[in-house]
Design a protein around this motif. Structure first.
Motif, mmCIF file in Angstrom:
data_model
loop_
_atom_site.group_PDB
_atom_site.id
_atom_site.type_symbol
_atom_site.label_atom_id
_atom_site.label_comp_id
_atom_site.label_asym_id
_atom_site.label_seq_id
_atom_site.Cartn_x
_atom_site.Cartn_y
_atom_site.Cartn_z
ATOM 1 N N GLY A 24 2.144 -8.291 22.537
ATOM 2 C CA GLY A 24 1.262 -8.593 23.648
ATOM 3 C C GLY A 24 0.480 -9.878 23.487
ATOM 4 N N GLY A 25 1.027 -10.842 22.753
ATOM 5 C CA GLY A 25 0.324 -12.109 22.551
ATOM 6 C C GLY A 25 1.230 -13.147 21.931
ATOM 7 N N ASP A 26 0.688 -14.324 21.690
ATOM 8 C CA ASP A 26 1.448 -15.408 21.078
ATOM 9 C C ASP A 26 1.663 -15.125 19.594
ATOM 10 O OD1 ASP A 26 1.317 -16.584 23.537
ATOM 11 O OD2 ASP A 26 -0.210 -18.055 23.000
ATOM 12 N N ARG A 27 2.899 -15.286 19.142
ATOM 13 C CA ARG A 27 3.243 -15.042 17.741
ATOM 14 C C ARG A 27 4.259 -16.090 17.282
ATOM 15 N NH1 ARG A 27 -0.442 -12.223 18.633
ATOM 16 N NH2 ARG A 27 -0.735 -9.990 18.163
ATOM 17 N N ASN A 28 4.369 -16.256 15.976
ATOM 18 C CA ASN A 28 5.449 -17.066 15.417
ATOM 19 C C ASN A 28 6.749 -16.278 15.483
ATOM 20 O OD1 ASN A 28 3.779 -19.264 14.721
ATOM 21 N ND2 ASN A 28 3.176 -18.260 12.822
ATOM 22 N N TYR A 29 7.853 -17.003 15.597
ATOM 23 C CA TYR A 29 9.153 -16.333 15.615
ATOM 24 C C TYR A 29 10.125 -17.041 14.692
ATOM 25 C CZ TYR A 29 11.207 -20.065 18.491
ATOM 26 O OH TYR A 29 11.664 -21.277 18.945
ATOM 27 N N ARG A 30 11.184 -16.310 14.314
ATOM 28 C CA ARG A 30 12.320 -16.874 13.583
ATOM 29 C C ARG A 30 13.564 -16.691 14.442
ATOM 30 N NH1 ARG A 30 9.503 -14.303 9.102
ATOM 31 N NH2 ARG A 30 10.578 -12.372 9.609
ATOM 32 N N ARG A 31 14.288 -17.759 14.616
ATOM 33 C CA ARG A 31 15.593 -17.680 15.295
ATOM 34 C C ARG A 31 16.631 -17.391 14.224
ATOM 35 N NH1 ARG A 31 17.430 -20.237 20.221
ATOM 36 N NH2 ARG A 31 19.717 -20.296 20.302
ATOM 37 N N GLY A 52 23.864 -11.883 16.754
ATOM 38 C CA GLY A 52 22.873 -12.842 17.242
ATOM 39 C C GLY A 52 23.505 -13.967 18.032
ATOM 40 N N PRO A 53 22.764 -15.042 18.244
ATOM 41 C CA PRO A 53 21.429 -15.256 17.690
ATOM 42 C C PRO A 53 20.376 -14.352 18.329
ATOM 43 C CG PRO A 53 21.950 -16.985 19.253
ATOM 44 C CD PRO A 53 23.195 -16.160 19.112
ATOM 45 N N VAL A 54 19.324 -14.060 17.576
ATOM 46 C CA VAL A 54 18.215 -13.272 18.070
ATOM 47 C C VAL A 54 16.913 -13.987 17.748
ATOM 48 C CG1 VAL A 54 19.470 -11.097 17.771
ATOM 49 C CG2 VAL A 54 17.969 -11.923 15.941
ATOM 50 N N ILE A 55 15.877 -13.600 18.464
ATOM 51 C CA ILE A 55 14.530 -14.092 18.189
ATOM 52 C C ILE A 55 13.767 -12.945 17.540
ATOM 53 C CG2 ILE A 55 12.413 -15.023 19.165
ATOM 54 C CD1 ILE A 55 14.879 -16.879 19.324
ATOM 55 N N GLU A 56 13.319 -13.157 16.308
ATOM 56 C CA GLU A 56 12.608 -12.117 15.569
ATOM 57 C C GLU A 56 11.126 -12.476 15.466
ATOM 58 O OE1 GLU A 56 14.059 -10.144 11.716
ATOM 59 O OE2 GLU A 56 12.463 -11.494 11.013
ATOM 60 N N CYS A 57 10.279 -11.564 15.923
ATOM 61 C CA CYS A 57 8.839 -11.771 15.816
ATOM 62 C C CYS A 57 8.425 -11.707 14.346
ATOM 63 C CB CYS A 57 8.089 -10.715 16.626
ATOM 64 S SG CYS A 57 6.292 -10.829 16.486
ATOM 65 N N ALA A 58 7.681 -12.712 13.905
ATOM 66 C CA ALA A 58 7.263 -12.750 12.508
ATOM 67 C C ALA A 58 6.198 -11.701 12.199
ATOM 68 C CB ALA A 58 6.725 -14.136 12.163
ATOM 69 N N ALA A 59 5.568 -11.155 13.255
ATOM 70 C CA ALA A 59 4.505 -10.170 13.038
ATOM 71 C C ALA A 59 5.044 -8.742 13.063
ATOM 72 C CB ALA A 59 3.410 -10.337 14.085
ATOM 73 N N CYS A 60 5.733 -8.375 14.155
ATOM 74 C CA CYS A 60 6.201 -6.985 14.284
ATOM 75 C C CYS A 60 7.676 -6.826 13.940
ATOM 76 C CB CYS A 60 5.937 -6.466 15.701
ATOM 77 S SG CYS A 60 6.938 -7.249 16.991
ATOM 78 N N ALA A 62 10.279 -7.279 15.653
ATOM 79 C CA ALA A 62 11.157 -6.867 16.750
ATOM 80 C C ALA A 62 12.125 -7.988 17.077
ATOM 81 C CB ALA A 62 10.324 -6.489 17.971
ATOM 82 N N HIS A 63 13.315 -7.613 17.556
ATOM 83 C CA HIS A 63 14.336 -8.578 17.925
ATOM 84 C C HIS A 63 14.459 -8.673 19.443
ATOM 85 C CE1 HIS A 63 16.784 -8.605 13.894
ATOM 86 N NE2 HIS A 63 15.519 -8.974 13.753
ATOM 87 N N PHE A 64 14.651 -9.902 19.934
ATOM 88 C CA PHE A 64 14.795 -10.151 21.360
ATOM 89 C C PHE A 64 15.934 -11.135 21.583
ATOM 90 C CE2 PHE A 64 10.326 -9.485 20.318
ATOM 91 C CZ PHE A 64 10.001 -8.416 21.151
ATOM 92 N N GLY A 65 16.469 -11.149 22.801
ATOM 93 C CA GLY A 65 17.444 -12.156 23.165
ATOM 94 C C GLY A 65 16.785 -13.520 23.259
ATOM 95 N N THR A 66 17.586 -14.568 23.182
ATOM 96 C CA THR A 66 17.017 -15.918 23.177
ATOM 97 C C THR A 66 16.350 -16.268 24.504
ATOM 98 O OG1 THR A 66 19.187 -16.798 23.809
ATOM 99 C CG2 THR A 66 18.645 -16.775 21.460
ATOM 100 N N HIS A 71 9.891 -17.459 28.580
ATOM 101 C CA HIS A 71 8.548 -17.053 28.956
ATOM 102 C C HIS A 71 7.547 -17.942 28.222
ATOM 103 C CE1 HIS A 71 4.927 -14.730 29.539
ATOM 104 N NE2 HIS A 71 5.564 -13.893 30.344
ATOM 105 N N PRO A 72 6.620 -18.582 28.942
ATOM 106 C CA PRO A 72 5.667 -19.470 28.257
ATOM 107 C C PRO A 72 4.688 -18.694 27.385
ATOM 108 C CG PRO A 72 5.042 -19.185 30.556
ATOM 109 C CD PRO A 72 6.376 -18.525 30.396
ATOM 110 N N THR A 73 4.214 -19.346 26.352
ATOM 111 C CA THR A 73 3.139 -18.755 25.555
ATOM 112 C C THR A 73 1.878 -18.673 26.403
ATOM 113 O OG1 THR A 73 2.386 -20.895 24.724
ATOM 114 C CG2 THR A 73 4.100 -19.764 23.447
ATOM 115 N N THR A 74 0.904 -17.920 25.927
ATOM 116 C CA THR A 74 -0.347 -17.779 26.670
ATOM 117 C C THR A 74 -1.018 -19.133 26.862
ATOM 118 O OG1 THR A 74 -0.658 -15.559 25.763
ATOM 119 C CG2 THR A 74 -2.590 -16.642 26.683
ATOM 120 N N ILE A 75 -1.012 -19.945 25.816
ATOM 121 C CA ILE A 75 -1.632 -21.274 25.907
ATOM 122 C C ILE A 75 -0.899 -22.146 26.911
ATOM 123 C CG2 ILE A 75 -2.105 -23.394 24.615
ATOM 124 C CD1 ILE A 75 -2.568 -21.650 22.143
#
Length: 219
Positions: A24-31, A52-60, A62-66, A71-75
């Motif tokens: 629910g917020g801006d996070r770093n990711y790994r492709r 893959g390729p997948v986008i993996e949240c560095a915090a939780c 979770a894997h997502f499609g590219t 979707h823009p970051t909050t900033i």
């Protein structure tokens, strides 16, 4: 112990920042990309293709499609929204003129509320005059809403529109309408500009006209 199965070995090929819907917020990711292997007793034996390729949240993690990166970051979203309101205000002023103090004051309050807290009447007026002089960029004849002005509006609003709820898109149009109505009824150039705003925000023409009429009644 699991006797056999498929194991994926992941490799990071890039990183960045994105909006994580799970966090629910801006996070770093790994492709990441991966290779699948068939395993027996945990020992990888045979390749079973790529993952893959997948986008993996560095915090939780979770894997997502590219496409999640669309979707823009909050900033970034806040900046897009601020710039959209600023562009609409300038377009309405360019169409209706800056001679009315009430119009200028309404435009300044609108732009400040969007995030440009240091906006002043002089700054807006100077921008409108500069843009009007730069006919290759902003105002192009024939017609009060020339091709270059329409391009400016579409460039500012179209990338933002898919990320806004209908009420959010309508709110931007109504902010422009209030500026135009600050000194009385819409002029033909102002109405044309606001119709262009509605189209760039992916509002139906009938909905744009309804909102403009409602704003005029309330004013």
């Amino acid at each position: 112990m699991r006797v056999c199965g498929i194991r994926t070995s992941w490799n990071t090929v890039g990183d960045g920042e994105f909006f994580c819907p799970d966090c629910g917020g801006d996070r770093n990711y790994r492709r990441r990309t991966g290779r699948r292997r068939f395993t027996v007793l945990g020992i990888p034996l045979f390749p079973r293709g790529v993952a893959g390729p997948v986008i993996e949240c560095a915090a939780c993690h979770a894997h997502f499609g590219t496409d999640i990166l669309d979707h823009p970051t909050t900033i970034r979203f806040s900046a897009m929204l601020r710039d959209a309101v600023h562009t609409v205000a300038l377009a309405v002023l360019a169409a209706g003129g800056t001679s009315s103090r009430t119009v200028r004051e309404t435009a300044v309050l609108t732009v400040r509320a969007a995030g440009f807290e240091d906006c002043t009447e002089d700054r807006l007026t100077d921008l409108v005059e500069a843009l009007a002089a730069d006919t290759g960029r902003f105002i192009v004849e024939p017609g009060p809403c020339g091709a270059a002005l329409a391009i400016e509006l579409h460039e500012a609003l179209e990338p933002l529109a898919p990320h806004l709820a209908p009420a959010g898109r309508e709110a931007i149009l109504l902010q422009g309408a209030r500026i135009a109505l600050a000194d009385g009824a819409y002029s033909p150039p102002e109405r044309e500009v606001l119709s262009t705003v509605g189209g760039a925000l992916q509002l139906r023409a009938v909905d744009t006209e309804r909102l403009l009429a409602a704003a005029g009644t309330l004013s």
